[in-house]
Design a protein around this motif. Structure first.
Motif, PDB file in Angstrom:
ATOM      1  N   GLY A   1      12.864  -1.414  10.804  1.00  0.00           N
ATOM      2  CA  GLY A   1      12.952  -2.509  11.765  1.00  0.00           C
ATOM      3  C   GLY A   1      11.587  -2.975  12.197  1.00  0.00           C
ATOM      4  N   ASN A   2      11.574  -4.204  12.715  1.00  0.00           N
ATOM      5  CA  ASN A   2      10.337  -4.818  13.192  1.00  0.00           C
ATOM      6  C   ASN A   2      10.300  -4.699  14.716  1.00  0.00           C
ATOM      7  OD1 ASN A   2       8.290  -6.537  13.958  1.00  0.00           O
ATOM      8  ND2 ASN A   2       8.876  -8.178  12.562  1.00  0.00           N
ATOM      9  N   ILE A   3       9.279  -4.055  15.241  1.00  0.00           N
ATOM     10  CA  ILE A   3       9.234  -3.815  16.694  1.00  0.00           C
ATOM     11  C   ILE A   3       8.986  -5.095  17.505  1.00  0.00           C
ATOM     12  CG2 ILE A   3       8.690  -1.351  16.616  1.00  0.00           C
ATOM     13  CD1 ILE A   3       5.712  -2.177  17.102  1.00  0.00           C
ATOM     14  N   CYS A   4       8.769  -6.215  16.817  1.00  0.00           N
ATOM     15  CA  CYS A   4       8.680  -7.497  17.537  1.00  0.00           C
ATOM     16  C   CYS A   4      10.073  -7.950  17.989  1.00  0.00           C
ATOM     17  CB  CYS A   4       8.076  -8.594  16.659  1.00  0.00           C
ATOM     18  SG  CYS A   4       6.427  -8.196  16.071  1.00  0.00           S
TER      19      CYS A   4
ATOM     20  N   CYS B   1      10.858   7.937  20.662  1.00  0.00           N
ATOM     21  CA  CYS B   1      10.732   6.969  19.562  1.00  0.00           C
ATOM     22  C   CYS B   1       9.287   6.921  19.091  1.00  0.00           C
ATOM     23  CB  CYS B   1      11.147   5.589  20.062  1.00  0.00           C
ATOM     24  SG  CYS B   1      10.974   4.303  18.816  1.00  0.00           S
ATOM     25  N   GLU B   2       9.087   6.967  17.781  1.00  0.00           N
ATOM     26  CA  GLU B   2       7.746   6.716  17.243  1.00  0.00           C
ATOM     27  C   GLU B   2       7.762   5.344  16.575  1.00  0.00           C
ATOM     28  OE1 GLU B   2       6.197   9.074  14.003  1.00  0.00           O
ATOM     29  OE2 GLU B   2       4.348   7.902  14.046  1.00  0.00           O
ATOM     30  N   ILE B   3       6.928   4.425  17.074  1.00  0.00           N
ATOM     31  CA  ILE B   3       6.847   3.091  16.460  1.00  0.00           C
ATOM     32  C   ILE B   3       5.854   3.152  15.301  1.00  0.00           C
ATOM     33  CG2 ILE B   3       7.567   1.773  18.507  1.00  0.00           C
ATOM     34  CD1 ILE B   3       4.492   1.149  18.924  1.00  0.00           C
ATOM     35  N   GLY B   4       6.182   2.479  14.211  1.00  0.00           N
ATOM     36  CA  GLY B   4       5.296   2.484  13.033  1.00  0.00           C
ATOM     37  C   GLY B   4       5.155   3.888  12.482  1.00  0.00           C
ATOM     38  N   CYS B   5       6.310   4.530  12.257  1.00  0.00           N
ATOM     39  CA  CYS B   5       6.322   5.962  11.885  1.00  0.00           C
ATOM     40  C   CYS B   5       5.868   6.202  10.452  1.00  0.00           C
ATOM     41  CB  CYS B   5       7.706   6.549  12.104  1.00  0.00           C
ATOM     42  SG  CYS B   5       8.946   5.800  11.010  1.00  0.00           S
TER      43      CYS B   5
ATOM     44  N   VAL C   1      10.732   4.418  13.682  1.00  0.00           N
ATOM     45  CA  VAL C   1      11.028   3.059  13.233  1.00  0.00           C
ATOM     46  C   VAL C   1       9.807   2.484  12.531  1.00  0.00           C
ATOM     47  CG1 VAL C   1      10.455   2.030  15.504  1.00  0.00           C
ATOM     48  CG2 VAL C   1      11.882   0.769  13.918  1.00  0.00           C
ATOM     49  N   ASP C   2      10.048   1.791  11.420  1.00  0.00           N
ATOM     50  CA  ASP C   2       8.941   1.167  10.693  1.00  0.00           C
ATOM     51  C   ASP C   2       9.458  -0.070   9.976  1.00  0.00           C
ATOM     52  OD1 ASP C   2       5.943   2.405   9.788  1.00  0.00           O
ATOM     53  OD2 ASP C   2       6.726   0.745   8.569  1.00  0.00           O
ATOM     54  N   VAL C   3       8.575  -1.068   9.865  1.00  0.00           N
ATOM     55  CA  VAL C   3       8.935  -2.333   9.219  1.00  0.00           C
ATOM     56  C   VAL C   3       8.975  -2.195   7.696  1.00  0.00           C
ATOM     57  CG1 VAL C   3       6.576  -3.247   9.014  1.00  0.00           C
ATOM     58  CG2 VAL C   3       8.466  -4.825   9.424  1.00  0.00           C
ATOM     59  N   SER C   4       8.349  -1.144   7.162  1.00  0.00           N
ATOM     60  CA  SER C   4       8.266  -0.987   5.709  1.00  0.00           C
ATOM     61  C   SER C   4       9.458  -0.198   5.176  1.00  0.00           C
ATOM     62  CB  SER C   4       6.956  -0.281   5.328  1.00  0.00           C
ATOM     63  OG  SER C   4       7.061   0.238   4.023  1.00  0.00           O
TER      64      SER C   4
ATOM     65  N   ASP D   1       2.966   5.565  20.067  1.00  0.00           N
ATOM     66  CA  ASP D   1       2.291   4.683  19.119  1.00  0.00           C
ATOM     67  C   ASP D   1       1.257   5.523  18.380  1.00  0.00           C
ATOM     68  OD1 ASP D   1       0.781   2.788  17.721  1.00  0.00           O
ATOM     69  OD2 ASP D   1      -0.509   2.436  19.460  1.00  0.00           O
ATOM     70  N   GLY D   2       1.575   5.916  17.165  1.00  0.00           N
ATOM     71  CA  GLY D   2       0.614   6.671  16.350  1.00  0.00           C
ATOM     72  C   GLY D   2      -0.012   5.720  15.349  1.00  0.00           C
ATOM     73  N   LEU D   3      -0.935   4.884  15.825  1.00  0.00           N
ATOM     74  CA  LEU D   3      -1.730   3.977  14.977  1.00  0.00           C
ATOM     75  C   LEU D   3      -0.924   2.801  14.428  1.00  0.00           C
ATOM     76  CD1 LEU D   3      -3.686   6.785  13.082  1.00  0.00           C
ATOM     77  CD2 LEU D   3      -4.547   5.374  14.956  1.00  0.00           C
ATOM     78  N   CYS D   4      -0.004   2.273  15.229  1.00  0.00           N
ATOM     79  CA  CYS D   4       0.756   1.080  14.817  1.00  0.00           C
ATOM     80  C   CYS D   4       0.296  -0.169  15.567  1.00  0.00           C
ATOM     81  CB  CYS D   4       2.245   1.320  15.062  1.00  0.00           C
ATOM     82  SG  CYS D   4       3.281  -0.130  14.783  1.00  0.00           S
TER      83      CYS D   4
ATOM     84  N   PRO E   1       0.812  -1.230   0.000  1.00  0.00           N
ATOM     85  CA  PRO E   1       0.000   0.000   0.000  1.00  0.00           C
ATOM     86  C   PRO E   1       0.846   1.282   0.000  1.00  0.00           C
ATOM     87  CG  PRO E   1      -0.308  -1.255   2.049  1.00  0.00           C
ATOM     88  CD  PRO E   1       0.449  -2.126   1.113  1.00  0.00           C
ATOM     89  N   TYR E   2       2.033   1.228   0.646  1.00  0.00           N
ATOM     90  CA  TYR E   2       2.857   2.453   0.645  1.00  0.00           C
ATOM     91  C   TYR E   2       3.265   2.827  -0.786  1.00  0.00           C
ATOM     92  CZ  TYR E   2       3.308   3.473   5.581  1.00  0.00           C
ATOM     93  OH  TYR E   2       3.028   3.871   6.860  1.00  0.00           O
ATOM     94  N   ARG E   3       3.637   1.834  -1.604  1.00  0.00           N
ATOM     95  CA  ARG E   3       4.004   2.130  -3.006  1.00  0.00           C
ATOM     96  C   ARG E   3       2.824   2.780  -3.721  1.00  0.00           C
ATOM     97  NH1 ARG E   3       6.303  -3.039  -3.305  1.00  0.00           N
ATOM     98  NH2 ARG E   3       8.459  -2.798  -2.700  1.00  0.00           N
TER      99      ARG E   3
HETATM  100  C1  SAM Z   1      -1.628   2.849  10.126  1.00  0.00           C
HETATM  101  S1  SAM Z   1       0.073   3.022   9.678  1.00  0.00           S
HETATM  102  C2  SAM Z   1       0.475   4.541  10.559  1.00  0.00           C
HETATM  103  C3  SAM Z   1       1.726   5.203  10.021  1.00  0.00           C
HETATM  104  C4  SAM Z   1       2.122   6.524  10.688  1.00  0.00           C
HETATM  105  N1  SAM Z   1       2.222   6.442  12.127  1.00  0.00           N
HETATM  106  C5  SAM Z   1       1.173   7.625  10.283  1.00  0.00           C
HETATM  107  O1  SAM Z   1       0.363   8.053  11.130  1.00  0.00           O
HETATM  108  O2  SAM Z   1       1.230   8.046   9.109  1.00  0.00           O
HETATM  109  C6  SAM Z   1       0.841   1.748  10.704  1.00  0.00           C
HETATM  110  C7  SAM Z   1       2.332   1.637  10.494  1.00  0.00           C
HETATM  111  O3  SAM Z   1       2.863   0.615  11.340  1.00  0.00           O
HETATM  112  C8  SAM Z   1       3.894  -0.075  10.628  1.00  0.00           C
HETATM  113  N2  SAM Z   1       4.086  -1.406  11.221  1.00  0.00           N
HETATM  114  C9  SAM Z   1       3.214  -2.441  11.210  1.00  0.00           C
HETATM  115  N3  SAM Z   1       3.754  -3.513  11.819  1.00  0.00           N
HETATM  116  C10 SAM Z   1       4.995  -3.146  12.238  1.00  0.00           C
HETATM  117  C11 SAM Z   1       6.056  -3.832  12.926  1.00  0.00           C
HETATM  118  N4  SAM Z   1       5.937  -5.106  13.289  1.00  0.00           N
HETATM  119  N5  SAM Z   1       7.191  -3.137  13.205  1.00  0.00           N
HETATM  120  C12 SAM Z   1       7.320  -1.829  12.824  1.00  0.00           C
HETATM  121  N6  SAM Z   1       6.358  -1.148  12.148  1.00  0.00           N
HETATM  122  C13 SAM Z   1       5.211  -1.792  11.873  1.00  0.00           C
HETATM  123  C14 SAM Z   1       3.359  -0.112   9.189  1.00  0.00           C
HETATM  124  O4  SAM Z   1       4.365  -0.348   8.233  1.00  0.00           O
HETATM  125  C15 SAM Z   1       2.719   1.260   9.063  1.00  0.00           C
HETATM  126  O5  SAM Z   1       3.652   2.207   8.602  1.00  0.00           O
END
Ligand code: SAM
Length: 220
Positions: free
Chosen positions: A99-102, A52-56, A75-78, A117-120, A11-13
């Motif tokens: 990176g993967n936050i797991c 730190c913002e996870i899933g940035c 940090v983001d997995v994508s 955590d902004g929606l991750c 979806p990001y692409r």
């Molecule tokens: C709904 S999007 C929100 C993105 C961003 N915070 C924003 O508001 O634009 C959720 C994000 O979490 C990331 N994500 C999902 N699983 C993850 C993981 N295991 N480790 C790191 N990032 C992850 C996704 O790639 C995606 O960018």
């Protein structure tokens, strides 16, 4: 349950090619920033804080955190999202990491004063959820705080696609992509890690997905 967090690349692409600012539309980004600012308002965080913002994602929220002068790691997995974030956000006090936050070894223990955590978190499925929340606690300094902004409750509208009420997950094929936890369940997940909940609010507009906004603190 099968997961494939890296599949967020797809979806990001598409969103980048369509001219979106990131995962969300410009209007949604604006609303997210307002929510985040409201949650940050009562917190006294030193200007020297490590954040730190996870899933940035593409760094839309990270940018506004950096405006506060903090030293921010997104940090983001994508891979696609991280490249996009690096392109968009060139502030000196921001670092983006794929990176993967797991994975616990992503950061050293006690690295951050504040984790956002902004929606991750609603992307994290099954046993990975306990792993991630334990990691957040491990990466946080004593006295550090976590800001949670995450979807909760039964899915509505477009979020119902592929939803299985038994597992509370939305699926894409056989891959679980979203978890619709109850708000009280999310709070318990953090409490199990001895993180104290200092604020919680569920916002549930009639035509939009409900979200939990909450603050947690790691005891000193
Ligand atoms: C709904 S999007 C929100 C993105 C961003 N915070 C924003 O508001 O634009 C959720 C994000 O979490 C990331 N994500 C999902 N699983 C993850 C993981 N295991 N480790 C790191 N990032 C992850 C996704 O790639 C995606 O960018």
């Amino acid at each position: 349950m099968r997961t494939n967090y890296e599949a967020h690349d797809i979806p990001y692409r598409r969103k980048k090619a369509a001219g979106w600012p990131g995962w969300n539309s410009a209007e949604e980004v604006h609303d997210c920033i307002q929510t985040l600012n409201g949650l940050l308002e009562p917190l006294e965080v030193a200007s020297t804080a490590d954040v730190c913002e996870i899933g940035c994602g593409a760094g839309n929220l990270t940018d506004t955190l950096a405006d506060r002068g903090w030293s921010v790691t997104g940090v983001d997995v994508s891979n696609v999202a991280i490249h996009w974030a690096r392109e968009r956000c060139r502030q000196q006090n921001v670092t983006f990491l794929r990176g993967n936050i797991c994975e616990r070894e992503l950061f050293a223990p006690a690295s951050f004063d504040l984790i956002i955590d902004g929606l991750c978190l609603h992307c994290i499925i099954g046993e990975d959820r306990d792993r991630v929340i334990s990691n957040l606690s491990y990466w946080l300094k004593p006295g550090g705080r976590i800001v949670v902004f995450t979807m909760c409750g039964e899915p509505k509208g477009k979020d119902r696609a592929g939803y299985d009420p038994k597992s509370r997950c939305a699926f894409s094929g056989d891959i679980a992509v979203r978890y619709f936890a109850k708000a009280e369940e999310i709070i318990d997940e953090f409490r199990k890690e001895s993180l104290q909940c200092t604020f919680q609010q569920v916002v549930d507009p009639p035509n939009e997905q409900a979200s939990l906004r909450a603050l947690f603190e790691k005891p000193r």
